[in-house]
Each structure stands twice: as C-alpha cells, then as structure tokens.
Design a protein around this motif. Structure first.
Motif, PDB file in Angstrom:
ATOM      1  N   VAL A 141       8.291  -2.539  24.892  1.00  0.00           N
ATOM      2  CA  VAL A 141       7.422  -2.780  26.036  1.00  0.00           C
ATOM      3  C   VAL A 141       7.733  -1.693  27.061  1.00  0.00           C
ATOM      4  O   VAL A 141       8.765  -1.730  27.726  1.00  0.00           O
ATOM      5  CB  VAL A 141       7.655  -4.190  26.636  1.00  0.00           C
ATOM      6  N   VAL A 142       6.858  -0.700  27.137  1.00  0.00           N
ATOM      7  CA  VAL A 142       7.073   0.464  28.005  1.00  0.00           C
ATOM      8  C   VAL A 142       6.248   0.276  29.269  1.00  0.00           C
ATOM      9  O   VAL A 142       5.056  -0.033  29.200  1.00  0.00           O
ATOM     10  CB  VAL A 142       6.659   1.767  27.288  1.00  0.00           C
ATOM     11  N   HIS A 143       6.899   0.479  30.415  1.00  0.00           N
ATOM     12  CA  HIS A 143       6.205   0.216  31.681  1.00  0.00           C
ATOM     13  C   HIS A 143       6.395   1.336  32.695  1.00  0.00           C
ATOM     14  O   HIS A 143       7.417   2.016  32.705  1.00  0.00           O
ATOM     15  CB  HIS A 143       6.684  -1.105  32.282  1.00  0.00           C
ATOM     16  N   GLN A 144       5.384   1.497  33.534  1.00  0.00           N
ATOM     17  CA  GLN A 144       5.427   2.369  34.704  1.00  0.00           C
ATOM     18  C   GLN A 144       5.224   1.456  35.900  1.00  0.00           C
ATOM     19  O   GLN A 144       4.192   0.827  36.044  1.00  0.00           O
ATOM     20  CB  GLN A 144       4.309   3.428  34.626  1.00  0.00           C
ATOM     21  N   SER A 145       6.261   1.354  36.747  1.00  0.00           N
ATOM     22  CA  SER A 145       6.219   0.437  37.876  1.00  0.00           C
ATOM     23  C   SER A 145       6.615   1.165  39.145  1.00  0.00           C
ATOM     24  O   SER A 145       7.460   2.055  39.117  1.00  0.00           O
ATOM     25  CB  SER A 145       7.188  -0.728  37.611  1.00  0.00           C
ATOM     26  N   VAL A 146       6.005   0.784  40.240  1.00  0.00           N
ATOM     27  CA  VAL A 146       6.352   1.368  41.534  1.00  0.00           C
ATOM     28  C   VAL A 146       7.086   0.340  42.387  1.00  0.00           C
ATOM     29  O   VAL A 146       8.162   0.597  42.893  1.00  0.00           O
ATOM     30  CB  VAL A 146       5.096   1.907  42.256  1.00  0.00           C
ATOM     31  N   SER A 147       6.509  -0.851  42.509  1.00  0.00           N
ATOM     32  CA  SER A 147       7.106  -1.873  43.375  1.00  0.00           C
ATOM     33  C   SER A 147       8.027  -2.825  42.628  1.00  0.00           C
ATOM     34  O   SER A 147       8.726  -3.616  43.254  1.00  0.00           O
ATOM     35  CB  SER A 147       6.000  -2.681  44.054  1.00  0.00           C
ATOM     36  N   GLY A 148       8.017  -2.778  41.296  1.00  0.00           N
ATOM     37  CA  GLY A 148       8.856  -3.669  40.500  1.00  0.00           C
ATOM     38  C   GLY A 148       8.083  -4.786  39.827  1.00  0.00           C
ATOM     39  O   GLY A 148       8.605  -5.455  38.939  1.00  0.00           O
ATOM     40  N   THR A 149       6.845  -5.013  40.219  1.00  0.00           N
ATOM     41  CA  THR A 149       6.055  -6.094  39.631  1.00  0.00           C
ATOM     42  C   THR A 149       5.759  -5.829  38.158  1.00  0.00           C
ATOM     43  O   THR A 149       5.907  -6.712  37.307  1.00  0.00           O
ATOM     44  CB  THR A 149       4.744  -6.288  40.414  1.00  0.00           C
ATOM     45  N   THR A 150       5.356  -4.608  37.836  1.00  0.00           N
ATOM     46  CA  THR A 150       5.040  -4.275  36.446  1.00  0.00           C
ATOM     47  C   THR A 150       6.303  -4.288  35.592  1.00  0.00           C
ATOM     48  O   THR A 150       6.279  -4.746  34.447  1.00  0.00           O
ATOM     49  CB  THR A 150       4.320  -2.915  36.361  1.00  0.00           C
ATOM     50  N   ARG A 151       7.420  -3.834  36.155  1.00  0.00           N
ATOM     51  CA  ARG A 151       8.707  -3.890  35.436  1.00  0.00           C
ATOM     52  C   ARG A 151       9.060  -5.341  35.117  1.00  0.00           C
ATOM     53  O   ARG A 151       9.448  -5.667  33.985  1.00  0.00           O
ATOM     54  CB  ARG A 151       9.822  -3.249  36.257  1.00  0.00           C
ATOM     55  N   ALA A 152       8.913  -6.219  36.092  1.00  0.00           N
ATOM     56  CA  ALA A 152       9.236  -7.631  35.878  1.00  0.00           C
ATOM     57  C   ALA A 152       8.320  -8.251  34.831  1.00  0.00           C
ATOM     58  O   ALA A 152       8.758  -9.066  34.010  1.00  0.00           O
ATOM     59  CB  ALA A 152       9.143  -8.396  37.199  1.00  0.00           C
ATOM     60  N   GLN A 206      -0.398   8.513  32.740  1.00  0.00           N
ATOM     61  CA  GLN A 206      -1.374   9.321  32.006  1.00  0.00           C
ATOM     62  C   GLN A 206      -0.715  10.554  31.374  1.00  0.00           C
ATOM     63  O   GLN A 206      -0.994  10.886  30.218  1.00  0.00           O
ATOM     64  CB  GLN A 206      -2.507   9.766  32.932  1.00  0.00           C
ATOM     65  N   GLU A 207       0.165  11.210  32.109  1.00  0.00           N
ATOM     66  CA  GLU A 207       0.838  12.403  31.581  1.00  0.00           C
ATOM     67  C   GLU A 207       1.772  12.040  30.429  1.00  0.00           C
ATOM     68  O   GLU A 207       1.859  12.768  29.439  1.00  0.00           O
ATOM     69  CB  GLU A 207       1.598  13.114  32.697  1.00  0.00           C
ATOM     70  N   TYR A 208       2.472  10.925  30.554  1.00  0.00           N
ATOM     71  CA  TYR A 208       3.378  10.481  29.494  1.00  0.00           C
ATOM     72  C   TYR A 208       2.601  10.188  28.218  1.00  0.00           C
ATOM     73  O   TYR A 208       2.958  10.645  27.128  1.00  0.00           O
ATOM     74  CB  TYR A 208       4.156   9.244  29.944  1.00  0.00           C
ATOM     75  N   ARG A 235      -9.806   3.001  30.953  1.00  0.00           N
ATOM     76  CA  ARG A 235      -9.171   4.291  31.229  1.00  0.00           C
ATOM     77  C   ARG A 235      -7.835   4.440  30.495  1.00  0.00           C
ATOM     78  O   ARG A 235      -7.483   5.530  30.060  1.00  0.00           O
ATOM     79  CB  ARG A 235      -9.006   4.482  32.721  1.00  0.00           C
ATOM     80  N   MET A 236      -7.105   3.342  30.345  1.00  0.00           N
ATOM     81  CA  MET A 236      -5.856   3.398  29.591  1.00  0.00           C
ATOM     82  C   MET A 236      -6.148   3.737  28.125  1.00  0.00           C
ATOM     83  O   MET A 236      -5.467   4.565  27.525  1.00  0.00           O
ATOM     84  CB  MET A 236      -5.088   2.070  29.709  1.00  0.00           C
ATOM     85  N   LYS A 237      -7.162   3.080  27.567  1.00  0.00           N
ATOM     86  CA  LYS A 237      -7.543   3.348  26.175  1.00  0.00           C
ATOM     87  C   LYS A 237      -7.991   4.792  26.007  1.00  0.00           C
ATOM     88  O   LYS A 237      -7.619   5.462  25.036  1.00  0.00           O
ATOM     89  CB  LYS A 237      -8.656   2.400  25.731  1.00  0.00           C
ATOM     90  N   ALA A 238      -8.764   5.292  26.971  1.00  0.00           N
ATOM     91  CA  ALA A 238      -9.235   6.687  26.897  1.00  0.00           C
ATOM     92  C   ALA A 238      -8.055   7.653  26.962  1.00  0.00           C
ATOM     93  O   ALA A 238      -8.028   8.658  26.245  1.00  0.00           O
ATOM     94  CB  ALA A 238     -10.220   6.973  28.028  1.00  0.00           C
ATOM     95  N   ALA A 239      -7.064   7.354  27.784  1.00  0.00           N
ATOM     96  CA  ALA A 239      -5.885   8.220  27.906  1.00  0.00           C
ATOM     97  C   ALA A 239      -5.106   8.276  26.596  1.00  0.00           C
ATOM     98  O   ALA A 239      -4.519   9.304  26.264  1.00  0.00           O
ATOM     99  CB  ALA A 239      -4.987   7.737  29.046  1.00  0.00           C
ATOM    100  N   LEU A 240      -5.109   7.182  25.840  1.00  0.00           N
ATOM    101  CA  LEU A 240      -4.421   7.155  24.551  1.00  0.00           C
ATOM    102  C   LEU A 240      -5.096   8.072  23.532  1.00  0.00           C
ATOM    103  O   LEU A 240      -4.444   8.546  22.592  1.00  0.00           O
ATOM    104  CB  LEU A 240      -4.359   5.731  23.998  1.00  0.00           C
ATOM    105  N   GLY A 241      -6.363   8.309  23.693  1.00  0.00           N
ATOM    106  CA  GLY A 241      -7.070   9.258  22.855  1.00  0.00           C
ATOM    107  C   GLY A 241      -6.991   9.000  21.363  1.00  0.00           C
ATOM    108  O   GLY A 241      -6.924   9.940  20.577  1.00  0.00           O
ATOM    109  N   GLY A 242      -6.971   7.744  20.949  1.00  0.00           N
ATOM    110  CA  GLY A 242      -6.960   7.437  19.521  1.00  0.00           C
ATOM    111  C   GLY A 242      -5.648   7.737  18.819  1.00  0.00           C
ATOM    112  O   GLY A 242      -5.627   7.926  17.607  1.00  0.00           O
ATOM    113  N   LYS A 243      -4.537   7.777  19.561  1.00  0.00           N
ATOM    114  CA  LYS A 243      -3.238   8.103  18.960  1.00  0.00           C
ATOM    115  C   LYS A 243      -2.613   6.957  18.180  1.00  0.00           C
ATOM    116  O   LYS A 243      -1.576   7.134  17.563  1.00  0.00           O
ATOM    117  CB  LYS A 243      -2.254   8.524  20.054  1.00  0.00           C
ATOM    118  N   GLY A 244      -3.204   5.798  18.259  1.00  0.00           N
ATOM    119  CA  GLY A 244      -2.604   4.656  17.585  1.00  0.00           C
ATOM    120  C   GLY A 244      -3.667   3.720  17.069  1.00  0.00           C
ATOM    121  O   GLY A 244      -4.852   4.063  17.040  1.00  0.00           O
TER     122      GLY A 244
END
Length: 139
Positions: free
Chosen positions: A6-17, A73-75, A103-112
C-alpha cells in the motif's frame, strides 16, 4: 503468502493513516501487507507486489480540477511495468474527488492490470463498507 503493498503520498497524514488502515485490514485477512510512503517505496518492490494499492491526497480546486499531486504523478511515471495481479487506487479528500481516479488511471498509463478497486475517504480510517470492498478485492 500473498504480498500486498500500500503505497501512499500524504501531506497532512490523513492519506498515510488510511494506507496504514488498509494494510492492517489486509494483514487481518492473512496477507503479507505493509504501507510505505511513496518517497521511500522502491520501484522494484512496487513492481513485484502481487496486490498493489496506490494512494494520494486529492489536490485541486474545491469542486473541480482534482488530480494527484506532482510527486505522485512523477513517481508513477517512473515506475516500470507492474506485475500486480490486482491493482487498486485510494484517495483522501476534503470536499470532492471529482476526476481524481480518472487522472490517477491516466497517470498509470496502462503499466499494470485494470484498476479493480477505488476507495475514497474524508478521514483516515476505513468504514465497514470499505472493509467489505477490500475483502471482495482480495478474494
């Protein structure tokens, strides 16, 4: 044992939690699961996970133009082809998610594989309905 990352990008900690709650639920179901911050998630480990959930907080204007933030997006752009059998996305938000998953799906670009789970939450935890969705996802 099935591995889940479960990989996350969080700023305030909510997504990490939320990521930690997802990983804990998956562990309770017998998976070898862990939550890891995007900044320290090795691309090779992400690419090798059998079950992969990628999450980011919802960036954008309050009611429209929602998108994953630039580091997410860069990751994702740098990731190799994903070997996951199952792929899910999750986000946390304040008002609306709008086009976030598109937009998340588009960023993945069919990699999985096709994304077969999307979870959204205003808070850090999981509801009973979200736990049930996760159970169907890993079944």
């Amino acid at each position: 044992m099935t591995t889940a990352l479960v990989v996350h990008q969080s700023v305030s900690g909510t997504t990490r939690a939320m990521a930690e709650a997802i990983a804990a639920h998956l562990k309770s179901r017998g998976l070898d699961a862990k939550a890891v911050a995007l900044a320290v998630a090795p691309a090779e480990e992400v690419a090798a996970a059998e079950i992969l959930l990628l999450g980011c907080w919802t960036s954008g204007l309050f009611l429209f133009l929602q998108h994953p933030d630039r580091p997410w997006q860069e990751y994702v752009a740098r990731l190799p082809r994903l070997g996951a059998k199952k792929l899910g996305l999750f986000t946390t938000y304040k008002v609306a998610t709008g086009s976030m998953f598109k937009r998340m799906k588009a960023a993945l670009g069919g990699k999985g594989p096709e994304v077969s789970l999307t979870l959204r939450s205003r808070g850090p935890g999981l509801s009973d309905a979200q736990r049930a969705e996760l159970d169907r996802f890993i079944a």
